[in-house]
Scaffold this motif. Sequence first.
Motif, short mmCIF file in Angstrom:
data_model
loop_
_atom_site.label_atom_id
_atom_site.label_comp_id
_atom_site.label_asym_id
_atom_site.label_seq_id
_atom_site.Cartn_x
_atom_site.Cartn_y
_atom_site.Cartn_z
N VAL A 5 -22.04 -13.99 5.44
CA VAL A 5 -22.23 -12.45 4.95
C VAL A 5 -23.45 -11.92 5.14
N LYS A 6 -24.74 -12.72 5.50
CA LYS A 6 -25.96 -12.27 5.67
C LYS A 6 -26.08 -11.56 6.98
N ARG A 7 -25.19 -11.88 7.89
CA ARG A 7 -25.26 -11.39 9.19
C ARG A 7 -25.09 -9.67 9.23
N THR A 16 -19.11 -5.13 -2.85
CA THR A 16 -19.34 -5.91 -4.23
C THR A 16 -20.57 -6.97 -4.04
N MET A 17 -21.09 -7.08 -2.81
CA MET A 17 -21.96 -8.25 -2.61
C MET A 17 -23.35 -8.16 -3.19
N ASP A 18 -23.84 -8.93 -3.94
CA ASP A 18 -25.08 -8.98 -4.64
C ASP A 18 -26.11 -9.57 -3.47
N TYR A 19 -26.75 -8.62 -2.66
CA TYR A 19 -27.73 -9.12 -1.96
C TYR A 19 -28.92 -9.76 -2.12
N ASN A 20 -29.22 -9.56 -3.47
CA ASN A 20 -30.39 -10.28 -3.92
C ASN A 20 -30.21 -11.61 -4.41
N ASP A 21 -28.90 -12.02 -4.52
CA ASP A 21 -28.36 -13.32 -4.80
C ASP A 21 -27.24 -13.73 -4.23
N VAL A 22 -27.32 -13.77 -2.79
CA VAL A 22 -26.12 -13.99 -2.06
C VAL A 22 -25.42 -15.37 -2.18
N ASP A 23 -26.35 -16.35 -2.37
CA ASP A 23 -25.87 -17.69 -2.64
C ASP A 23 -25.17 -17.87 -3.93
N GLY A 24 -25.46 -17.24 -5.06
CA GLY A 24 -24.86 -17.29 -6.44
C GLY A 24 -23.66 -16.39 -6.38
#
Length: 188
Positions: free
Chosen positions: A102-104, A111-119
């Motif tokens: 996803v970070k790529r 809908t992705m929360d890019y401030n907390d991708v892991d969570g």
Amino acid sequence: MGTGKSRAARILADGLDWQLADTDRIMEKETGMKMADYWRKVGAEEFQRKELEIIRRVRFFHEAVIAVGGNYPMTEQKFQLLKKHGLIVLMYANSYRLVERVKRRIGKRPTMDYNDVDGFVRRMSRKWVKWTKRADLVINTTCKHPEQSALMVARFMDRHHIKFMKQKHNHVEHRHGKSKLHRHKRSH
């Protein structure tokens, strides 16, 4: 989201010489916007309504691989629509791999929360896990290339003798009095 389903679906559709119905790409084409932009413009409710409308149409496509977006977890309504005429394949991966994938492409997933991708990935994975018990085939893509996933689906279909029913043809009268062949797009 991030499981490689779109690429695997493309490979499977090409290998079977079937059409591909990727709901994310269809949404982008119909709205004239990238998914993330459309989601920001219309909001979650309208985005999900549009996705459901697309699923209602493509589920009848004959000889088609349908890739359903992973922006929202499956719902009972979507599941029932797809299951009625098709095979349900659920792809998943370990959280660390999903985060990496996803970070790529930051900004692509609405809908992705890019401030907390892991969570976010962990929360989404928990929402999807219940569907693994109801899918016809479940594939862990953590260490798989999309080609391997597509091959697993093709082998499953072959092993279980899953084939499309023959198309029924109806003649439909059109404005100019010409008869045109109309295909019912139902699968088995």
